[in-house]
Write an enzyme that holds these catalytic residues in place. Structure first.
Site, PDB file in Angstrom:
ATOM      1  N   CYS A 155       0.815  -1.228   0.000  1.00 46.04           N
ATOM      2  CA  CYS A 155       0.000   0.000   0.000  1.00 46.04           C
ATOM      3  C   CYS A 155       0.845   1.274   0.000  1.00 46.04           C
ATOM      4  O   CYS A 155       0.342   2.343  -0.313  1.00 46.04           O
ATOM      5  CB  CYS A 155      -0.934   0.006   1.207  1.00 46.04           C
ATOM      6  N   HIS A 175      -3.873   6.728   2.883  1.00 44.26           N
ATOM      7  CA  HIS A 175      -4.187   5.450   2.251  1.00 44.26           C
ATOM      8  C   HIS A 175      -5.588   5.024   2.693  1.00 44.26           C
ATOM      9  O   HIS A 175      -5.933   5.128   3.869  1.00 44.26           O
ATOM     10  CB  HIS A 175      -3.149   4.409   2.670  1.00 44.26           C
ATOM     11  N   ASN A 194     -10.108  -0.914  -0.489  1.00 39.40           N
ATOM     12  CA  ASN A 194      -8.655  -0.789  -0.368  1.00 39.40           C
ATOM     13  C   ASN A 194      -8.014  -1.251  -1.685  1.00 39.40           C
ATOM     14  O   ASN A 194      -8.051  -2.434  -2.004  1.00 39.40           O
ATOM     15  CB  ASN A 194      -8.189  -1.643   0.816  1.00 39.40           C
TER      16      ASN A 194
HETATM   17  O1  UT7 Z   1      -3.890  -1.741   3.400  1.00 39.20           O
HETATM   18  C1  UT7 Z   1      -3.101  -1.699   4.532  1.00 39.20           C
HETATM   19  C2  UT7 Z   1      -3.275  -2.828   5.395  1.00 39.20           C
HETATM   20  N1  UT7 Z   1      -4.622  -3.170   5.758  1.00 39.20           N
HETATM   21  C3  UT7 Z   1      -5.279  -2.529   6.728  1.00 39.20           C
HETATM   22  O2  UT7 Z   1      -4.851  -1.510   7.189  1.00 39.20           O
HETATM   23  C4  UT7 Z   1      -6.513  -3.173   7.280  1.00 39.20           C
HETATM   24  C5  UT7 Z   1      -6.452  -3.152   8.771  1.00 39.20           C
HETATM   25  N2  UT7 Z   1      -7.537  -3.848   9.466  1.00 39.20           N
HETATM   26  C6  UT7 Z   1      -8.840  -3.526   9.358  1.00 39.20           C
HETATM   27  O3  UT7 Z   1      -9.211  -2.678   8.581  1.00 39.20           O
HETATM   28  C7  UT7 Z   1      -9.809  -4.199  10.305  1.00 39.20           C
HETATM   29  O4  UT7 Z   1      -9.094  -4.928  11.264  1.00 39.20           O
HETATM   30  C8  UT7 Z   1     -10.841  -5.142   9.608  1.00 39.20           C
HETATM   31  C9  UT7 Z   1     -11.847  -4.292   8.831  1.00 39.20           C
HETATM   32  C10 UT7 Z   1     -10.122  -6.071   8.686  1.00 39.20           C
HETATM   33  C11 UT7 Z   1     -11.613  -5.922  10.655  1.00 39.20           C
HETATM   34  O5  UT7 Z   1     -12.184  -5.081  11.618  1.00 39.20           O
HETATM   35  P1  UT7 Z   1     -11.999  -5.407  13.185  1.00 39.20           P
HETATM   36  O6  UT7 Z   1     -12.806  -4.434  13.906  1.00 39.20           O
HETATM   37  O7  UT7 Z   1     -10.524  -5.421  13.452  1.00 39.20           O
HETATM   38  O8  UT7 Z   1     -12.659  -6.818  13.312  1.00 39.20           O
HETATM   39  P2  UT7 Z   1     -11.998  -8.205  13.795  1.00 39.20           P
HETATM   40  O9  UT7 Z   1     -10.986  -8.692  12.827  1.00 39.20           O
HETATM   41  O10 UT7 Z   1     -11.569  -8.038  15.208  1.00 39.20           O
HETATM   42  O11 UT7 Z   1     -13.252  -9.163  13.712  1.00 39.20           O
HETATM   43  C12 UT7 Z   1     -14.371  -8.983  14.515  1.00 39.20           C
HETATM   44  C13 UT7 Z   1     -15.399 -10.069  14.209  1.00 39.20           C
HETATM   45  C14 UT7 Z   1     -14.839 -11.478  14.215  1.00 39.20           C
HETATM   46  O12 UT7 Z   1     -15.812 -12.304  14.831  1.00 39.20           O
HETATM   47  P3  UT7 Z   1     -15.628 -12.797  16.358  1.00 39.20           P
HETATM   48  O13 UT7 Z   1     -14.351 -13.551  16.359  1.00 39.20           O
HETATM   49  O14 UT7 Z   1     -15.576 -11.531  17.166  1.00 39.20           O
HETATM   50  O15 UT7 Z   1     -16.854 -13.596  16.568  1.00 39.20           O
HETATM   51  C15 UT7 Z   1     -14.757 -11.839  12.750  1.00 39.20           C
HETATM   52  O16 UT7 Z   1     -14.901 -13.226  12.518  1.00 39.20           O
HETATM   53  O17 UT7 Z   1     -15.964  -9.865  12.908  1.00 39.20           O
HETATM   54  C16 UT7 Z   1     -15.941 -11.106  12.178  1.00 39.20           C
HETATM   55  N3  UT7 Z   1     -15.795 -10.799  10.766  1.00 39.20           N
HETATM   56  C17 UT7 Z   1     -16.848 -10.557   9.963  1.00 39.20           C
HETATM   57  N4  UT7 Z   1     -18.178 -10.538  10.192  1.00 39.20           N
HETATM   58  C18 UT7 Z   1     -18.974 -10.222   9.157  1.00 39.20           C
HETATM   59  C19 UT7 Z   1     -14.655 -10.696  10.043  1.00 39.20           C
HETATM   60  N5  UT7 Z   1     -14.959 -10.372   8.779  1.00 39.20           N
HETATM   61  C20 UT7 Z   1     -16.306 -10.290   8.698  1.00 39.20           C
HETATM   62  C21 UT7 Z   1     -17.202  -9.992   7.665  1.00 39.20           C
HETATM   63  N6  UT7 Z   1     -18.531  -9.949   7.940  1.00 39.20           N
HETATM   64  N7  UT7 Z   1     -16.783  -9.700   6.418  1.00 39.20           N
END
Ligand code: UT7
Length: 338
Positions: free
Chosen positions: A124, A265, A295
């Site tokens: 990125c 970004h 992204n």
């Molecule tokens: O490009 C540069 C690098 N990339 C980034 O900078 C991305 C950085 N990370 C993020 O943007 C965020 O961490 C995400 C958007 C990927 C995820 O958000 P989060 O608030 O960190 O969520 P999480 O990974 O902690 O997941 C929370 C819950 C999980 O369920 P449990 O374990 O709490 O029951 C996941 O399984 O959300 C669940 N989950 C989803 N639920 C519905 C993960 N993906 C999805 C989904 N739909 N697509």
């Protein structure tokens, strides 16, 4: 003109962006479409990431095709011919081929027969790495006119069965023409680049390189696609983007209040908001288009930069701060006076 100038000219040159262009594929994939593909909801994707839709390239389209379209627009604005390009730099993790570079493919298509060519792999941060390399070559006196591109076809390295990642990514390209100037205090005032390879495993593609070549077994497991520990990446992104922004501002001797527009970004609206808050910048001064494209990795900043310029968000004399973070980890920033 790509011959090395006499050293007495060194450090007299500045680097200005004289044209930008962007291109995204026509096909739109909405959150509603994704609800039919994996267990997710529009509500989850919107609140956790800010993304509503993203663009997806068709099967035949490769990184050089998107680059070509974005470049045509940037070159038209800069009023330059392909033969004037001294160097083509393409930030991408989704090249047409592993060999040769996508920059070579694009050079041929453009007819840029005097250009040196290389790809930059910084995920990125790829466009900002390219911009910084372009600035350094122009400062040194070596080159006058450089094409910098950020392009990705992430849809082809995304596991469409993995809801943790497939809702986040999109395809697109952005291009900028960077040229020598002798005007003082205009153009790229400062850049900062950094990386931390100790965190590589948090965002990577496990197989397909020389460490672990592709096999039928690892392809069946889906290891050829992007894997990400989202919440760990999130924390590092906010910290590093603030740090990168602060360092470039210091080098340019400019305060955050003097910035007219922050172009971060576009990975997650919550990362963007947290970065702006840490820099004490109101969201009115932050460019956001993540809702439309998701992204797009190295393409996200040059697409946003082009849209910001073309929609009148950047005016002559304005100061813009660009800041990125991505896999590697890599991060970087640039301060530009227009
Ligand atoms: O490009 C540069 C690098 N990339 C980034 O900078 C991305 C950085 N990370 C993020 O943007 C965020 O961490 C995400 C958007 C990927 C995820 O958000 P989060 O608030 O960190 O969520 P999480 O990974 O902690 O997941 C929370 C819950 C999980 O369920 P449990 O374990 O709490 O029951 C996941 O399984 O959300 C669940 N989950 C989803 N639920 C519905 C993960 N993906 C999805 C989904 N739909 N697509």
């Amino acid at each position: 003109m790509s011959d090395f100038e006499s050293t007495e000219h060194n450090n007299r040159f500045g680097a200005v962006i004289t044209g930008t262009g962007s291109f995204t594929p026509e096909k739109v994939l909405t959150n509603a479409d994704l609800e039919k593909m994996v267990e997710t909801t529009d509500e989850w994707i919107t609140t956790r990431s800010g993304i509503k839709e993203r663009r997806i390239a068709d099967k035949e389209t490769a990184a050089s095709d998107l680059s070509f379209e974005a470049t045509k627009k940037a070159m038209a604005e800069a009023k330059i011919k392909p033969e004037e390009l001294d160097l083509i730099l393409i930030g991408t993790v989704t090249p047409d081929y592993l060999l040769p570079s996508t920059a070579c493919i694009l050079q041929d298509r453009l007819g840029a027969k005097n250009a040196a060519v290389m790809d930059i792999v910084a995920a990125c941060s790829g466009f900002l790495y390219g911009l910084s390399v372009a600035q350094a070559f122009i400062y040194s006196g070596k080159y006058k006119t450089i094409l910098v591109i950020g392009v990705e076809v992430l849809s082809k390295i995304t596991n469409w069965n993995d809801r943790n990642t497939c809702v986040l990514f999109g395809d697109g390209a952005g291009a900028a023409i960077v040229q020598r100037t002798q005007e003082n205090n205009k153009g790229i005032l400062a850049t900062y680049l950094c990386g931390d390879g100790s965190l590589a495993n948090l965002l990577h593609i496990p197989v397909g390189g020389t460490r672990t070549p592709l096999t039928k077994e690892n392809i069946d497991k889906g290891d050829q696609y992007i894997k990400m520990e989202g919440s760990e990446v999130f924390k590092s992104a906010v910290r590093s983007m603030e740090d990168a922004a602060t360092r470039a501002l210091k080098e340019a001797n400019i305060s955050a209040e003097q910035i007219d527009l922050l172009i971060p970004h576009q990975a997650n609206i919550r990362i963007i908001e947290a970065t702006a808050k840490r820099l004490k910048m109101p969201m009115e001064k932050v460019f956001v288009n993540i809702d439309k494209y998701g992204n797009t990795s190295s393409a996200s900043i040059p697409i946003a930069l082009d849209e910001a310029r073309k929609s009148g968000r950047i005016k002559p004399g304005d100061i813009t701060l660009l800041v990125a973070f991505g896999a590697g980890f890599t991060w970087g920033s640039a301060v530009i006076r227009w």
